[in-house]
Design a protein around this motif. Structure first.
Motif, PDB file in Angstrom:
ATOM      1  N   ASN A   2     -33.758 -11.030  -2.284  1.00  0.00           N
ATOM      2  CA  ASN A   2     -34.168 -10.746  -0.995  1.00  0.00           C
ATOM      3  C   ASN A   2     -33.756  -9.351  -0.884  1.00  0.00           C
ATOM      4  OD1 ASN A   2     -34.966 -10.310   1.672  1.00  0.00           O
ATOM      5  ND2 ASN A   2     -33.488 -11.763   2.388  1.00  0.00           N
ATOM      6  N   ASP A   3     -34.641  -8.513  -0.528  1.00  0.00           N
ATOM      7  CA  ASP A   3     -34.839  -6.963  -0.580  1.00  0.00           C
ATOM      8  C   ASP A   3     -34.494  -6.613   0.942  1.00  0.00           C
ATOM      9  OD1 ASP A   3     -34.679  -6.936  -3.226  1.00  0.00           O
ATOM     10  OD2 ASP A   3     -36.946  -6.028  -3.252  1.00  0.00           O
ATOM     11  N   GLU A   4     -34.696  -7.462   1.969  1.00  0.00           N
ATOM     12  CA  GLU A   4     -34.456  -6.983   3.073  1.00  0.00           C
ATOM     13  C   GLU A   4     -33.157  -6.444   3.276  1.00  0.00           C
ATOM     14  OE1 GLU A   4     -35.262  -8.851   7.713  1.00  0.00           O
ATOM     15  OE2 GLU A   4     -34.133 -10.033   6.139  1.00  0.00           O
ATOM     16  N   ILE A   5     -33.223  -5.263   4.064  1.00  0.00           N
ATOM     17  CA  ILE A   5     -31.858  -4.415   4.478  1.00  0.00           C
ATOM     18  C   ILE A   5     -31.550  -4.881   5.702  1.00  0.00           C
ATOM     19  CG2 ILE A   5     -30.800  -2.202   4.915  1.00  0.00           C
ATOM     20  CD1 ILE A   5     -32.705  -1.320   2.699  1.00  0.00           C
ATOM     21  N   ILE A   6     -30.329  -5.423   6.085  1.00  0.00           N
ATOM     22  CA  ILE A   6     -29.724  -5.933   7.267  1.00  0.00           C
ATOM     23  C   ILE A   6     -28.877  -4.997   7.755  1.00  0.00           C
ATOM     24  CG2 ILE A   6     -28.628  -7.765   8.504  1.00  0.00           C
ATOM     25  CD1 ILE A   6     -29.822  -9.688   6.620  1.00  0.00           C
ATOM     26  N   ILE A   7     -28.755  -4.582   9.046  1.00  0.00           N
ATOM     27  CA  ILE A   7     -27.761  -3.503   9.735  1.00  0.00           C
ATOM     28  C   ILE A   7     -26.770  -4.892  10.307  1.00  0.00           C
ATOM     29  CG2 ILE A   7     -27.308  -1.934  11.313  1.00  0.00           C
ATOM     30  CD1 ILE A   7     -30.118  -0.963  11.024  1.00  0.00           C
ATOM     31  N   LYS A   8     -25.492  -4.544   9.826  1.00  0.00           N
ATOM     32  CA  LYS A   8     -24.494  -5.412  10.275  1.00  0.00           C
ATOM     33  C   LYS A   8     -23.692  -4.820  11.466  1.00  0.00           C
ATOM     34  CE  LYS A   8     -23.791  -8.820   8.235  1.00  0.00           C
ATOM     35  NZ  LYS A   8     -24.095  -9.900   8.669  1.00  0.00           N
ATOM     36  N   SER A   9     -23.486  -3.599  11.201  1.00  0.00           N
ATOM     37  CA  SER A   9     -22.719  -3.006  12.396  1.00  0.00           C
ATOM     38  C   SER A   9     -22.839  -1.431  12.456  1.00  0.00           C
ATOM     39  CB  SER A   9     -20.996  -3.024  12.234  1.00  0.00           C
ATOM     40  OG  SER A   9     -20.704  -2.315  11.148  1.00  0.00           O
ATOM     41  N   ASP A  20     -29.385  -7.738  -0.858  1.00  0.00           N
ATOM     42  CA  ASP A  20     -29.425  -8.319  -2.227  1.00  0.00           C
ATOM     43  C   ASP A  20     -29.424  -7.171  -3.237  1.00  0.00           C
ATOM     44  OD1 ASP A  20     -28.704 -10.716  -1.471  1.00  0.00           O
ATOM     45  OD2 ASP A  20     -30.890 -11.389  -1.911  1.00  0.00           O
ATOM     46  N   LEU A  21     -29.971  -5.803  -2.682  1.00  0.00           N
ATOM     47  CA  LEU A  21     -30.102  -4.733  -3.435  1.00  0.00           C
ATOM     48  C   LEU A  21     -28.929  -3.935  -3.918  1.00  0.00           C
ATOM     49  CD1 LEU A  21     -33.029  -2.955  -1.193  1.00  0.00           C
ATOM     50  CD2 LEU A  21     -33.271  -3.852  -3.674  1.00  0.00           C
ATOM     51  N   PHE A  22     -27.809  -4.530  -2.731  1.00  0.00           N
ATOM     52  CA  PHE A  22     -26.719  -3.751  -2.910  1.00  0.00           C
ATOM     53  C   PHE A  22     -25.675  -4.436  -4.014  1.00  0.00           C
ATOM     54  CE2 PHE A  22     -27.579  -2.442   1.475  1.00  0.00           C
ATOM     55  CZ  PHE A  22     -28.488  -1.521   1.279  1.00  0.00           C
ATOM     56  N   ALA A  23     -26.173  -5.595  -4.746  1.00  0.00           N
ATOM     57  CA  ALA A  23     -25.427  -6.165  -5.696  1.00  0.00           C
ATOM     58  C   ALA A  23     -25.324  -5.662  -6.809  1.00  0.00           C
ATOM     59  CB  ALA A  23     -25.874  -7.745  -5.524  1.00  0.00           C
ATOM     60  N   LEU A  24     -26.153  -4.619  -7.167  1.00  0.00           N
ATOM     61  CA  LEU A  24     -26.446  -4.080  -8.436  1.00  0.00           C
ATOM     62  C   LEU A  24     -25.849  -2.721  -8.410  1.00  0.00           C
ATOM     63  CD1 LEU A  24     -30.406  -4.930  -9.200  1.00  0.00           C
ATOM     64  CD2 LEU A  24     -28.372  -6.316  -9.861  1.00  0.00           C
ATOM     65  N   SER A  25     -24.938  -2.357  -9.365  1.00  0.00           N
ATOM     66  CA  SER A  25     -24.377  -0.971  -9.399  1.00  0.00           C
ATOM     67  C   SER A  25     -25.448   0.125  -9.686  1.00  0.00           C
ATOM     68  CB  SER A  25     -23.475  -1.009 -10.492  1.00  0.00           C
ATOM     69  OG  SER A  25     -22.443  -1.995 -10.512  1.00  0.00           O
ATOM     70  N   SER A  26     -26.323  -0.242 -10.322  1.00  0.00           N
ATOM     71  CA  SER A  26     -27.507   0.811 -10.654  1.00  0.00           C
ATOM     72  C   SER A  26     -28.142   1.341  -9.177  1.00  0.00           C
ATOM     73  CB  SER A  26     -28.709   0.424 -11.463  1.00  0.00           C
ATOM     74  OG  SER A  26     -29.258  -0.782 -10.946  1.00  0.00           O
ATOM     75  N   ARG A  67     -36.124   6.003   4.725  1.00  0.00           N
ATOM     76  CA  ARG A  67     -35.592   6.450   3.393  1.00  0.00           C
ATOM     77  C   ARG A  67     -35.338   5.524   2.502  1.00  0.00           C
ATOM     78  NH1 ARG A  67     -32.479  12.226   3.054  1.00  0.00           N
ATOM     79  NH2 ARG A  67     -32.771  11.673   1.017  1.00  0.00           N
ATOM     80  N   LEU A  68     -34.554   4.518   2.967  1.00  0.00           N
ATOM     81  CA  LEU A  68     -34.051   3.478   1.956  1.00  0.00           C
ATOM     82  C   LEU A  68     -35.174   2.602   1.614  1.00  0.00           C
ATOM     83  CD1 LEU A  68     -30.581   2.453   3.475  1.00  0.00           C
ATOM     84  CD2 LEU A  68     -31.101   2.987   1.140  1.00  0.00           C
ATOM     85  N   ASN A  69     -36.217   2.448   2.755  1.00  0.00           N
ATOM     86  CA  ASN A  69     -37.291   1.501   2.532  1.00  0.00           C
ATOM     87  C   ASN A  69     -38.114   2.174   1.452  1.00  0.00           C
ATOM     88  OD1 ASN A  69     -36.313  -0.373   4.365  1.00  0.00           O
ATOM     89  ND2 ASN A  69     -37.798   0.522   6.140  1.00  0.00           N
ATOM     90  N   ASN A  70     -38.414   3.460   1.516  1.00  0.00           N
ATOM     91  CA  ASN A  70     -39.309   4.002   0.554  1.00  0.00           C
ATOM     92  C   ASN A  70     -38.561   3.924  -0.843  1.00  0.00           C
ATOM     93  OD1 ASN A  70     -41.072   4.583   2.847  1.00  0.00           O
ATOM     94  ND2 ASN A  70     -40.065   6.601   3.046  1.00  0.00           N
ATOM     95  N   LEU A  71     -37.522   4.291  -0.806  1.00  0.00           N
ATOM     96  CA  LEU A  71     -36.627   4.500  -2.028  1.00  0.00           C
ATOM     97  C   LEU A  71     -36.977   3.171  -2.923  1.00  0.00           C
ATOM     98  CD1 LEU A  71     -34.839   6.128  -3.796  1.00  0.00           C
ATOM     99  CD2 LEU A  71     -32.701   4.979  -2.699  1.00  0.00           C
ATOM    100  N   PHE A  72     -36.952   1.854  -2.274  1.00  0.00           N
ATOM    101  CA  PHE A  72     -37.122   0.689  -2.937  1.00  0.00           C
ATOM    102  C   PHE A  72     -38.294  -0.126  -2.720  1.00  0.00           C
ATOM    103  CE2 PHE A  72     -32.352   1.131  -2.250  1.00  0.00           C
ATOM    104  CZ  PHE A  72     -32.007   1.245  -3.615  1.00  0.00           C
ATOM    105  N   ASN A  73     -39.344   0.608  -2.187  1.00  0.00           N
ATOM    106  CA  ASN A  73     -40.684   0.258  -1.656  1.00  0.00           C
ATOM    107  C   ASN A  73     -40.318  -0.927  -0.982  1.00  0.00           C
ATOM    108  OD1 ASN A  73     -41.949   2.256  -3.345  1.00  0.00           O
ATOM    109  ND2 ASN A  73     -41.298   1.022  -5.108  1.00  0.00           N
ATOM    110  N   ILE A  74     -39.747  -1.133   0.219  1.00  0.00           N
ATOM    111  CA  ILE A  74     -39.566  -2.099   0.856  1.00  0.00           C
ATOM    112  C   ILE A  74     -40.584  -1.823   2.294  1.00  0.00           C
ATOM    113  CG2 ILE A  74     -38.090  -3.481   2.509  1.00  0.00           C
ATOM    114  CD1 ILE A  74     -35.761  -2.166   1.078  1.00  0.00           C
ATOM    115  N   THR A  75     -41.374  -2.925   2.425  1.00  0.00           N
ATOM    116  CA  THR A  75     -42.462  -2.855   3.664  1.00  0.00           C
ATOM    117  C   THR A  75     -41.745  -3.025   4.881  1.00  0.00           C
ATOM    118  OG1 THR A  75     -42.823  -5.067   3.272  1.00  0.00           O
ATOM    119  CG2 THR A  75     -44.235  -3.548   1.862  1.00  0.00           C
TER     120      THR A  75
END
Length: 717
Positions: A2-9, A20-26, A67-75
């Motif tokens: 799941n590539d959705e970016i959630i703002i927690k705080s 889930d994107l942030f589970a990869l070191s790369s 910018r994050l959305n564009n970086l990972f091609n998230i719609t």
């Protein structure tokens, strides 16, 4: 995935995102490289699939998300405008304190304590045998008491993580169903107690923070159709017009729409001198209207005020793990792997299930290792908050005492808002004594700090003051009075302009004072300017002692960063013992100085108070806004906000930092030594599973007691 970016705080320019994107070191390396131009600080937590970062003040969060959305091609993703504080994962969350929930937990722990006493008396005093099977009373109670831990473990399993909670839960369930329910109960009892203590320490921090911003304002006056109506503060809403008079505390953030006043903003900027505010100026909740009346259009109230948002950012620091806490997590994970190997190895070598099970109990619950850092850091933050030192993260607390360089801004940071007379310049045939007599007589009944300074100076010089002169105080300008039937004016340049008195012939004199960073107060009789008094702000008491104390504690280099002219800066630095001076510096020049010092020394602290200090503060390893940050920009960038104006608070902060690190190390020693002893005794068959539980009781209580000294200690020397 799941590539959705959630703002927690979100808190000012600090944000935590989860994906889930942030589970990869790369991916994390890609983000760090892509945003290095706007990120002030960047932290990652792969186990939580989250990142925490601070970004430049001139950047919006929406633009970062785009910018994050564009970086990972998230719609699509959650926009910053709709962000809410979410629930953290079990490995890094700090439970929010709730009074009802807290009372229930205390009641449950009291019941467990009563049953623990019953077991102890029965087995050790009465010599009775307590049944420890899965379906015995102790087995059932243990299972029910373990439910909170089991819930956390279930969440971790759902997210396909094998964590400390998962391993402990499995071990405890095995203990219950293999006839060692008493040992399991003891461990669960300790864990529940530890969770309560952690929540108590965190709540103490919150309470200390809350006490700093408590308004104590219940009712306010609101302007409705030109009529002032008294209402409860809870009824206020944005764009209402609030009326404040002399002596009243301002309850909201807002803009003055009418009137003027002298406002004490010490809670915001730490300065003792009130600020003259007029129409279109901004005011803040918690400040005091000392003289005048103002009509304020409400911009923010309650939890959305500037001071409340600042305190909320500090509170969020309790959720952010420091380097010591992260290291404790890594150590705990290594202990889990080691514990599995030791348990299997003990069983293979001894063939004793009891011995292997005792080792498993010892090693499957490295709670003391985790608590060693977290309780000490939380205790240090709580202690500092009690002293008016607000620390926004455990990493800042740790880095203060690790820093080799301390840099200080001068104006507003090491100097106060209290004026002191430095120059008495006669511009007529009147001598200095007569100038002081005129000025002190006119200002005698004025409460303004400049007036108080004039009267005090005249008293010290034994100058007779005419206390019967009637004067009119003109807020923001000065005073007007009469002497010998002539108009006497004592005030600033604007006061002279108001009465059309020209300063043209004395331009050089006034420029000299102003260029030296001094305040000029003019004395005029009718249309003739008699003279001018020059004022500067006094150096904060204890500044020299602070510098000496820091040096005694091992700080290698202390630098002065200031916009003052070279001669003024060098003279100040020589008097107070600075190692280096960066004078006549622009905001960028101060930042460059920080970068230069970072190349030579390990970790740099920058202490400032104004907007011109924020660039340098953003470059430092630890940024401290002195006196709660003289500007909103300064406090937004800072890692530590000091609400009082005392230089010794810098030393107190250093001591709290040092003591917190010492307590962390002491806690590690307590936990590690008892664990090693417990494993050795268990492997030799000298320690039963119940004894293993007692090991936990001993070292966990020791760690809790040791850390609690930080939270309650008023003397950190």
């Amino acid at each position: 995935m799941n590539d959705e970016i959630i703002i927690k705080s979100v808190a000012n320019n600090r944000v935590r995102l989860k994906s889930d994107l942030f589970a990869l070191s790369s991916n994390l390396e890609l983000i760090e490289n892509e945003f290095k131009d706007i990120f002030i600080d960047f932290r990652k937590n792969i186990s939580c699939k989250s990142i925490i970062f601070k970004y430049n003040l001139n950047i919006t969060l929406d633009s970062v998300i785009e910018r994050l959305n564009n970086l990972f091609n998230i719609t699509a993703s959650i926009p910053a405008s709709k962000a809410i504080c979410g629930t953290s994962c079990s490995s890094c969350s700090l439970k929010k304190h709730d009074e009802k929930s807290w009372k229930r937990k205390l009641f449950e722990f009291a019941l467990l304590s009563g049953y623990a006493i019953y077991i102890f008396v029965s087995e050790n005093i009465l010599g009775a045998t307590i049944a420890s099977t899965a379906f015995s009373l102790v087995g059932i109670i243990s299972f029910v008491a373990a439910i909170p831990l089991l819930k956390e473990s279930l969440e971790d399993i759902k997210q396909k993580r094998f964590t400390l909670q998962t391993f402990m839960s499995g071990t405890l369930l095995l203990a219950i169903f293999f006839g060692e329910a008493t040992a399991a109960f003891e461990i669960i009892y300790i864990l529940r107690g530890g969770m309560l203590l952690e929540e108590y320490i965190a709540n103490r921090s919150r309470q200390e923070i809350q006490n700093l911003v408590e308004l104590d304002v219940k009712k306010v006056y609101v302007l409705v159709d030109d009529v002032e109506i008294e209402v409860n503060i809870e009824e206020l809403k944005q764009n209402d017009i609030v009326v404040c008079r002399s002596g009243e505390k301002i309850p909201v953030d807002g803009i003055i729409t009418q009137g003027s006043a002298e406002i004490n903003e010490a809670i915001i900027n730490g300065r003792s001198e009130p600020e003259y505010k007029k129409e279109s100026d901004e005011v803040f909740a918690g400040t005091v209207c000392e003289r005048g009346r103002v009509f304020i259009k409400v911009i923010a109230l309650g939890n959305e005020t500037y001071i409340s948002r600042t305190m909320r950012e500090v509170e969020l620091s309790l959720m952010q793990k420091s380097p010591s806490e992260l290291e404790a997590d890594r150590l705990a994970n290594r202990l889990l792997k080691l514990g599995t190997a030791l348990t299997v190895g003990t069983f293979l070598l001894t063939g004793s299930f009891s011995a292997a099970f005792s080792v498993m109990i010892i090693m499957s619950c490295p709670c003391a290792t985790v608590l060693a850092a977290s309780t000490a850091i939380s205790g240090g933050i709580a202690n500092a908050a009690k002293q008016g030192i607000l620390i926004k993260g455990g990493d800042a607390l740790e880095n203060v005492s690790k820093s080799e360089v301390f840099c200080f801004d001068k104006t507003g940071t090491l100097t106060t808002g209290k004026p002191v007379i430095t120059d008495i310049i006669s511009l007529s045939n009147k001598d200095e004594k007569l100038l002081l007599e005129y000025a002190a007589s006119a200002e005698y009944r004025n409460s303004h700090p400049l007036a108080n300074s004039i009267v005090k100076y005249a008293d010290e010089k034994n100058i007779e003051i005419n206390q019967n002169i009637l004067s009119e105080v003109i807020p923001g300008f000065g005073v007007k009075s009469k002497i010998d039937d002539k108009r006497l004016l004592v005030g600033n340049k604007a006061l002279l302009n108001r009465y059309k008195i020209s300063l043209k012939d004395y331009k050089n004199v006034s420029s000299k004072l102003l260029n030296s960073g001094k305040t000029a107060v003019y004395i005029a009789l009718d249309d003739e300017i008699l003279g001018v008094l020059g004022f500067t702000h006094e150096v904060r008491k204890g500044t020299k002692q602070m510098i000496e104390d820091l040096r005694q504690r091992g700080v290698k280099h202390i630098a002065l960063l200031t916009g003052d002219e070279v001669k003024v800066a060098n003279g100040f630095a020589l008097d107070f013992g600075f190692d280096s001076v960066f004078a006549n510096q622009s905001p960028k020049g101060k930042a460059d100085a920080i970068e230069e010092l970072k190349k030579k020394y390990k970790s740099v602290v920058m202490v400032g108070d104004g907007v011109n200090d924020t660039y340098a503060m953003s470059k430092a390893d630890v940024a401290i806004s002195f006196a709660a940050g003289g500007s909103e920009a300064a406090i937004a960038v800072s890692d530590v906000a000091i609400t009082h104006s005392h230089p010794e608070d810098i030393v107190n902060l250093y001591d709290v930092s040092k003591k917190s690190l010492n307590v962390v190390n002491q806690n590690y020693y307590i936990g590690t030594s008892t664990n090693l002893a417990g494993v050795a005794l268990s492997a030799m068959g000298r320690l039963t599973p119940v004894g293993a539980g007692l090991i936990h009781i001993g070292h966990t209580i020791g760690i809790m007691a040791n850390s609690s000294r930080l939270a309650i200690d008023d003397n950190n020397s």
